[in-house]
Design an enzyme around this catalytic site. Structure first.
Site, PDB file in Angstrom:
ATOM      1  CB  CYS A 112      -0.986  -0.037   1.170  1.00 38.60           C
ATOM      2  SG  CYS A 112      -2.309   1.180   0.971  1.00 38.60           S
ATOM      3  CG  HIS A 218      -3.858  -3.367   3.012  1.00 39.34           C
ATOM      4  ND1 HIS A 218      -2.861  -2.930   3.870  1.00 39.34           N
ATOM      5  CD2 HIS A 218      -4.344  -2.258   2.405  1.00 39.34           C
ATOM      6  CE1 HIS A 218      -2.770  -1.611   3.796  1.00 39.34           C
ATOM      7  NE2 HIS A 218      -3.655  -1.183   2.912  1.00 39.34           N
ATOM      8  CD  GLU A 220      -1.826  -5.765   5.560  1.00 41.81           C
ATOM      9  OE1 GLU A 220      -1.432  -6.069   4.418  1.00 41.81           O
ATOM     10  OE2 GLU A 220      -2.395  -4.676   5.817  1.00 41.81           O
TER      11      GLU A 220
END
Ligand code: MN
Length: 252
Positions: A112, A218, A220
């Protein structure tokens, strides 16, 4: 053998505290959990020291999301009113860290804001607010569409014969989306690796590096329920393990 050490850059924000407004490091645990799940040891990097101090300790680097990069970093003379969370300390630390890490061929995954500052550090520029500068773009803030954080929100097309394609495969996959900025001019050394259907750049990489990969989404937030996304962290940790072994053998 020891697991590879992955440096992680936290966000910096001023928050209220009992003793008054206080500058704090902030880091979503998703990042450190994703590194641990991939077999790495996360090391949170404090930006209160020059990044050169960390370089010889690390086997890999994870650049995380957070506030916007200061527009002055890419030569913009105006600041869009939607700009938020700028930290000159973080910008300085990460831009210096990126240059040192690239010179050392340190494996790097950028997420990001990480993708955005990698592009800026290499001479590229950013769109400061997608809805104003690309009025026909998708809404890249999925929270405004009511889509949960663990669910993907839009497609990306992965280019064949890229590092990203070797990890995720080429063709279309779905990703999440939490950004209002994007790459405008791609830095010359970087190569496009994925785009959204509206043309927004969603992944880039550095062809001449061993492992430098940046994604606008993202992973994660997705890796627990979308195993494909966990492969990004495994690829970083695997590259870092090779770097660790080369260093142990004193091969540059
Ligand atoms: Mn997006």
């Amino acid at each position: 053998m020891q697991a590879p050490l992955i440096g992680i850059t936290p966000d910096i924000a001023q928050q209220p505290a009992a003793h008054g407004p206080t500058d704090r490091l902030l880091l979503n645990l998703d990042y450190t959990e994703a590194i641990v799940a991939a077999g790495g040891i996360p090391i949170v990097l404090a930006p209160t020291i020059e990044p050169a101090a960390y370089l010889d300790l690390l086997d890999g680097l994870l650049l995380t999301g957070g506030g916007d990069v200061a527009p002055k970093c890419y030569g913009a003379t105006t600041v869009h009113p939607e700009t938020y969370g700028v930290s000159d300390l973080r910008d300085h630390f990460e831009m210096t860290l990126i240059r040192l890490a690239l010179a050392a061929d340190l494996p790097m995954l950028a997420i990001c804001r990480g993708l955005q500052i990698l592009n800026v550090a290499l001479g590229g520029t950013l769109l400061q607010h997608i809805p104003d500068q690309l009025p026909h773009a998708l809404n890249h803030r999925q929270q405004e569409l009511g889509i949960p954080a663990t669910d993907p929100a839009h497609d990306v097309s992965i280019r064949p014969e890229t590092l990203l394609a070797t990890i995720l495969g080429s063709g279309r996959i779905r990703v999440n989306s939490y950004h209002h900025q994007a790459i405008a001019d791609l830095a010359t050394p970087l190569q496009l690796a994925a785009t959204a259907p509206d043309g927004v750049i969603e992944a880039v990489e550095l062809p001449h590096a061993t492992f430098v990969l940046a994604v606008q989404w993202h992973p994660e937030r997705l890796f627990r329920h979308h195993p494909l996304q966990a492969a990004l962290f495994s690829a970083l940790v695997d590259a870092a393990r090779l770097k660790m072994r080369r260093r142990a053998a004193r091969i540059p």
